[in-house]
Every structure is written in C-alpha cells, then in structure tokens.
Design an enzyme around this catalytic site. Structure first.
Site, mmCIF file in Angstrom:
data_model
loop_
_atom_site.group_PDB
_atom_site.id
_atom_site.type_symbol
_atom_site.label_atom_id
_atom_site.label_comp_id
_atom_site.label_asym_id
_atom_site.label_seq_id
_atom_site.Cartn_x
_atom_site.Cartn_y
_atom_site.Cartn_z
ATOM 1 N N TRP A 1 -3.068 -5.162 -2.494
ATOM 2 C CA TRP A 1 -3.710 -5.480 -3.776
ATOM 3 C C TRP A 1 -2.753 -5.386 -4.961
ATOM 4 C CZ3 TRP A 1 -2.644 -1.209 -6.477
ATOM 5 C CH2 TRP A 1 -2.565 0.000 -5.795
ATOM 6 N N ASN A 2 -1.538 -4.832 -4.778
ATOM 7 C CA ASN A 2 -0.745 -4.553 -5.985
ATOM 8 C C ASN A 2 -0.125 -5.793 -6.630
ATOM 9 O OD1 ASN A 2 1.135 -4.727 -3.968
ATOM 10 N ND2 ASN A 2 2.333 -2.955 -4.624
ATOM 11 N N LYS B 1 -5.312 -12.911 4.989
ATOM 12 C CA LYS B 1 -6.272 -11.851 4.653
ATOM 13 C C LYS B 1 -5.792 -11.106 3.403
ATOM 14 C CE LYS B 1 -7.691 -7.265 5.546
ATOM 15 N NZ LYS B 1 -7.747 -7.175 4.096
ATOM 16 N N PRO B 2 -6.531 -11.248 2.293
ATOM 17 C CA PRO B 2 -6.176 -10.482 1.097
ATOM 18 C C PRO B 2 -6.718 -9.058 1.209
ATOM 19 C CG PRO B 2 -8.103 -11.825 0.656
ATOM 20 C CD PRO B 2 -7.709 -12.106 2.081
ATOM 21 N N ALA B 3 -6.238 -8.184 0.333
ATOM 22 C CA ALA B 3 -6.785 -6.819 0.285
ATOM 23 C C ALA B 3 -8.214 -6.883 -0.242
ATOM 24 C CB ALA B 3 -5.928 -5.958 -0.623
ATOM 25 N N SER B 4 -9.043 -5.954 0.195
ATOM 26 C CA SER B 4 -10.450 -5.968 -0.213
ATOM 27 C C SER B 4 -10.619 -5.732 -1.714
ATOM 28 C CB SER B 4 -11.229 -4.901 0.542
ATOM 29 O OG SER B 4 -11.068 -5.119 1.908
ATOM 30 N N GLY C 1 2.231 -3.671 3.044
ATOM 31 C CA GLY C 1 1.257 -2.603 2.839
ATOM 32 C C GLY C 1 1.868 -1.269 3.208
ATOM 33 N N SER C 2 1.011 -0.376 3.637
ATOM 34 C CA SER C 2 1.479 0.989 3.900
ATOM 35 C C SER C 2 2.237 1.079 5.227
ATOM 36 C CB SER C 2 0.273 1.926 3.950
ATOM 37 O OG SER C 2 -0.584 1.530 5.001
ATOM 38 N N GLU D 1 6.776 -5.413 5.216
ATOM 39 C CA GLU D 1 7.295 -4.811 3.985
ATOM 40 C C GLU D 1 6.413 -3.604 3.702
ATOM 41 O OE1 GLU D 1 7.400 -3.957 0.398
ATOM 42 O OE2 GLU D 1 7.774 -5.974 -0.404
ATOM 43 N N CYS E 1 5.768 -0.918 -4.779
ATOM 44 C CA CYS E 1 6.607 -0.226 -3.784
ATOM 45 C C CYS E 1 8.057 -0.173 -4.219
ATOM 46 C CB CYS E 1 6.447 -0.882 -2.426
ATOM 47 S SG CYS E 1 6.554 -2.648 -2.513
ATOM 48 N N GLU F 1 5.082 8.545 -1.783
ATOM 49 C CA GLU F 1 5.071 7.512 -2.820
ATOM 50 C C GLU F 1 3.863 7.796 -3.724
ATOM 51 O OE1 GLU F 1 4.539 3.682 -1.002
ATOM 52 O OE2 GLU F 1 5.826 2.731 -2.472
ATOM 53 N N GLU G 1 11.988 -11.103 2.572
ATOM 54 C CA GLU G 1 11.255 -12.170 1.871
ATOM 55 C C GLU G 1 12.118 -12.616 0.707
ATOM 56 O OE1 GLU G 1 6.634 -11.216 2.896
ATOM 57 O OE2 GLU G 1 7.481 -10.132 1.221
HETATM 58 P P1 ADP Z 1 -2.618 -0.072 0.497
HETATM 59 O O1 ADP Z 1 -2.329 1.391 0.537
HETATM 60 O O2 ADP Z 1 -1.721 -0.870 -0.380
HETATM 61 O O3 ADP Z 1 -4.067 -0.401 0.344
HETATM 62 P P2 ADP Z 1 -2.826 -0.809 3.268
HETATM 63 O O4 ADP Z 1 -1.730 -0.786 4.270
HETATM 64 O O5 ADP Z 1 -3.968 0.108 3.494
HETATM 65 O O6 ADP Z 1 -2.101 -0.551 1.897
HETATM 66 O O7 ADP Z 1 -3.388 -2.263 3.086
HETATM 67 C C1 ADP Z 1 -2.597 -3.418 2.965
HETATM 68 C C2 ADP Z 1 -3.330 -4.581 3.583
HETATM 69 O O8 ADP Z 1 -3.493 -4.338 4.976
HETATM 70 C C3 ADP Z 1 -4.739 -4.780 3.031
HETATM 71 O O9 ADP Z 1 -5.033 -6.169 3.040
HETATM 72 C C4 ADP Z 1 -5.578 -4.040 4.045
HETATM 73 O O10 ADP Z 1 -6.916 -4.464 4.070
HETATM 74 C C5 ADP Z 1 -4.864 -4.416 5.319
HETATM 75 N N1 ADP Z 1 -5.107 -3.532 6.464
HETATM 76 C C6 ADP Z 1 -5.443 -2.221 6.452
HETATM 77 N N2 ADP Z 1 -5.614 -1.777 7.723
HETATM 78 C C7 ADP Z 1 -5.368 -2.813 8.548
HETATM 79 C C8 ADP Z 1 -5.378 -3.014 9.965
HETATM 80 N N3 ADP Z 1 -5.673 -2.046 10.804
HETATM 81 N N4 ADP Z 1 -5.063 -4.240 10.440
HETATM 82 C C9 ADP Z 1 -4.762 -5.242 9.608
HETATM 83 N N5 ADP Z 1 -4.747 -5.129 8.279
HETATM 84 C C10 ADP Z 1 -5.029 -3.943 7.742
#
Ligand code: ADP
Length: 482
Positions: A155-156, A179-182, A232-233, A254, A288, A386, A463
């Site tokens: 989402w950032n 798939k975007p972040a929720s 993501g994380s 990343e 990040c 972080e 990237e």
């Molecule tokens: P953040 O801490 O930035 O929210 P996340 O790693 O939790 O980082 O999320 C980054 C992206 O990965 C989001 O789109 C999130 O919905 C997605 N995500 C989280 N868990 C999973 C998973 N098990 N499989 C695929 N995508 C995931």
C-alpha cells in the site's frame, strides 16, 4: 463514499471485463485522515483468481508473439493515460493512502516514468545473434515471455509499485494477475479504468482483490503462473519462497529495509539535514528506502541534531488533501501503534527526545508528529526493526570501520546513504555496505533508469533499469548448425 470517473466500476477485472463472483462479499477501504469508509470492494473467491489466471493464459502468445512495436504502444498508452489523469489518480491515492496530494501526484509521474523507460528501451529485448561459431553454430538468443505473472503490491506506493512490475511484464509480453494491497485497491482500479479503454488484448491485465491468503495460495499453487513479483514484508516474502518451492517458480522480491543514513564529520550538515527530511518523511516515513538508523559522527551530533529539529519543527501534519500539509496520517492503527512502541521503547532505554512529542502526548487518530530521538543503540526496537513512520533515531559513531559494521548490522540490505565530502571515503564505505542502493550525499530513492533491489533478506531481483526490463523474460538460445 468516494466519487470519481475512474471509479465507476468497483469490481475485479478478468479477461477484459469488469467482473467478479464475490456476490456481495466485500471489504472496506478507509480514508486514514478521517477514518471514514470511502468504498467497498469485492473479496474475490478462489475461482475468480483461477479465472484470471486462465484469462492470462489465453492472452499469452508464444508462437506468434506480440511485436516489439505493439508492446511499445501499450507502454506508451499507459504512460500517457497516467500523465493525463495525474490529478485524479493523485486525489484517489491521497484519499486511500493519506500522503499529501502533491506527493501523490508526484507518485503518478514517477509511475509514468517506468512505462516511459520500458517503451524507450524495449528494443533491448529483441533477439540477437552471437557471432562466434563454437561447434560450427550461430547462436540466436531470444527473450521469451516467462508466462502469466502474479504481481502483488503493497500500500505504500499504490501506483509506483505496480508501475515497476507491470511495465516490465508488458514489455516482455507477459500477461499478469494483479493483486493490490487491501488498504489501497482504488488507485489500482483507477489504473484499470485507464487500461480498459486501451487496445490491450483481453486477459493481458487482470485485477483480483480480496483475502491475501486466498489469492496467494492460488497464485503459488497454479502451474500456469511461472513467476511472482512481490513487494512487501520479508515475512510474506519468505512464505512465498516456501510456498512456491515445489514448482521452482521464478520470484522477484522487494522486501523490507533497515536503511542506515551515515553523516560523517566533514559532511555538509545542511545538505544532510535537508536530504534526510525529504527521504525520511516521504509517505510519512512509510517507505522501505527511508532512513531507519541515523549514524552521526560524535563531533557533529549536536549541530546536526539542532539543524534537524529546526526543520522538523516547521513541518505540518494533517489531512493530505489540505494545502501545505507535509505529512499525512499513518495508513492504519497497527502502523501507528508500531511507531509509538518504537518511540516508547527508545525513551525507556535511555534515548532523549530532540523533537516531537512524548508517547503519552500523542492524540487520537493516525497523525504522528515528526519525531527525533538521540542516543539510540542496537538494543532498541527502532534500531532492529523497520519503524515505517516519522521517527528519526540518531546513534553516534567515531570511526569509519565502526560505522560500516554498524550499518551492516542488520539482516536487510536495501537502501543506505552516506554523507561525506571525501570521495575516497565515500567509495570505500559504499563498497563496504551490503545494500543494493548507496546514496552519496543524496537521500534520493529508486528511479526508472537504474536497477533497484535488495541484498540479503531485502530480496531477489531488480526493478528499473535494463536489469528490471529483463526480469520477466527467459533467455532462450537457439544454436543453428550448418
Ligand atoms: P505490508 O506490511 O506492507 O502490508 P505485506 O507483506 O503484509 O506488507 O503485504 C504486501 C502485499 O502482500 C499486500 O498486497 C498483501 O495483501 C499481500 N500479502 C500478504 N500476505 C500474503 C500471502 N500470504 N500471499 C500473497 N500475498 C500476500
């Protein structure tokens, strides 16, 4: 509820059509500045994700590939669409993420830059012939699209992160399931509204939204998705590595960072402070690449701390839609609580507050004031994890060797920064730091023109730049005998 010509449809997008079978199963999207629900979007079931993959598969052309000219046109059209709609996308982005609207518009420009770069350099993906003739052969190297790619974004940077991935995927001729972040699906829907009007083959781009575990499982398990690109994380990155191991999927990851920002005694302290402000407070510190541990030479620590406090005290925190706001709200309560915990922990373990508020003085809502603490050490959470928020933790150092070791004292290796007037020292320190990015007298982050990515637990792949352009292709060699 948010209204926008780019948000007329609030559904998934599969095979060139707005569609999903969520049947009213939705999740809420919030404006973090007000706490209001601004939209409800579908939580799509596994069968929709499978349908998106099937649509992608039907758009993949191997024996009769999309030409370089066709792919370049897709990229240029998306670039132009982003430029033409920078204000409206910036507004949507600001409302679901919280970052100031000017910064949000800047992110749209940044995103357009990735499509532009790939369009301008796509010729590099053309086949080439190797002139040597080992064993009487001429070798042609083709860059084949790897196949349907799963693109998972955080989402950032709701538009920046997808731009990095999608530009390279389209340049390669790879269909994608995105798939975007929720927290930030609306900016992605806006991008799909633009792409819906373009001449992209049905199934080339597909949008899925919903539970990460449901979507992640289908993408990891499907043999029709040979590649996942994820930002993501590190925790989720590790899970994806495990969940795709059976199929030996290609992964571009990343992941997290823990950036050191090193200020030597000979540095231009004003420049170091200005760059730190720009670097650290972009996106409210939720990036990040933002400085996470500030190492200041003990001889200049007081002077640097004063310069920083002076600048920080002039910053305005508020709703990103308002004029003159420098820092918006944090994206959610979980993020806010983490920054607060880091501040609390640092102060309890002996750090001192140079600017900002004591944890007990923080108000309700998600607005966290820019905060500076001095006297940080490796026992503190803000040093080890972080923070992802507007907290500037300063630690002292004496020698070059000591600070290189301290900088590397993390499992992460994404971005780092060095401020010194001594060019030789800058070269030595950059070579010693195990980070994919080392800014010398600049706090600047990634750009479309240069490869960006992490060492160690910060990820795999790059990237941007030519390296990023080549992420979604498989080189195939075709030796021809005579
Ligand atoms: P953040 O801490 O930035 O929210 P996340 O790693 O939790 O980082 O999320 C980054 C992206 O990965 C989001 O789109 C999130 O919905 C997605 N995500 C989280 N868990 C999973 C998973 N098990 N499989 C695929 N995508 C995931």
């Amino acid at each position: 509820m948010i209204e926008s010509p780019l948000l007329e449809k609030l559904t998934g997008y599969i095979g060139g059509r707005w569609t999903d079978s969520a049947q009213g199963n939705t999740f809420d999207v919030y404006n973090p500045a007000t706490g209001e629900v601004i939209a409800k979007v579908p939580s799509m079931p596994a069968e929709d994700i499978e349908a998106a993959i099937a649509a992608g598969k039907s758009a993949l052309k191997l024996t009769n590939p999309y030409s370089i000219e066709t792919r370049r046109k897709w990229l240029e059209d998306i670039r132009d669409g982003l430029k033409d709609n920078r204000e409206e996308i910036g507004r949507i982005l600001c409302m679901e993420h919280g970052k100031p609207w000017k910064e949000a518009q800047g992110e749209v420009d940044y995103a357009a830059g990735f499509f532009d770069y790939c369009a301008k350099h796509i010729q590099a993906l053309d086949a080439h012939t190797i002139p040597e003739k080992p064993k009487d052969c001429t070798w042609t190297v083709h860059y084949r699209p790897i196949g349907v790619a799963g693109l998972i974004t955080p989402w950032n940077f709701p538009i920046g992160m997808i731009a990095k991935k999608l530009s390279a995927a389209l340049a390669a001729g790879c269909p994608s399931v995105i798939k975007p972040a929720s927290e930030t699906p609306l900016t992605m829907i806006a991008l799909f509204s633009l792409m819906d009007k373009l001449d992209l083959p049905d199934g080339m781009v597909n949008l899925v939204m919903g539970k990460a575990s449901v979507i992640g499982k289908v993408l990891c398990e499907s043999p029709d998705v040979p590649m996942l690109s994820f930002t993501g994380s590190t925790e989720v990155g590790r899970k994806l590595i495990v969940d795709t191991a059976d199929q030996v999927k290609k992964l571009a990851l990343e992941l997290g960072g823990n950036a050191p920002y090193i200020v030597f005694e000979d540095a231009d302290l004003d420049a170091a402070a200005d760059n730190l402000i720009a670097n650290k407070f972009r996106g409210g510190g939720q990036t990040c690449v933002c400085a996470n541990r500030i190492f200041v030479h003990e001889k200049v620590a007081d002077a640097f701390g004063e310069k920083l406090a002076e600048r920080v005290n002039k910053m305005t925190v508020g709703d990103g839609m308002n004029e003159g706001v420098d820092i918006g709200p944090l994206v959610n309560k979980q993020g806010f609580d983490k920054v607060k915990r880091h501040l609390d922990d640092a102060l309890q373990k002996g750090a001192s507050l140079v600017a900002g508020k004591q944890p007990g003085e923080l108000g309700d809502g998600l607005f966290f004031p820019p905060t500076v603490v001095l006297g940080v050490n490796r026992d503190m959470c803000c040093y080890q994890e972080e923070t992802f928020g507007p907290l500037v933790p300063m630690a002292l150092f004496r020698t070059e060797e000591e600070v290189i070791e301290a900088g590397n004292d993390t499992e992460f290796g994404l971005a780092s920064y060095v401020f010194t007037a001594d060019a030789e020292r800058a070269q030595r320190v950059a070579a010693g730091l195990r980070f994919g990015h080392v800014g010398w007298n600049t706090g600047t982050g990634p750009t479309p023109e240069a490869p960006f990515g992490g060492m160690k637990a910060s990820g795999i792949g790059r990237e941007g730049g030519l390296e990023g352009l080549f992420e979604f292709v498989e080189p195939q060699t075709v030796p021809r005998g005579f």
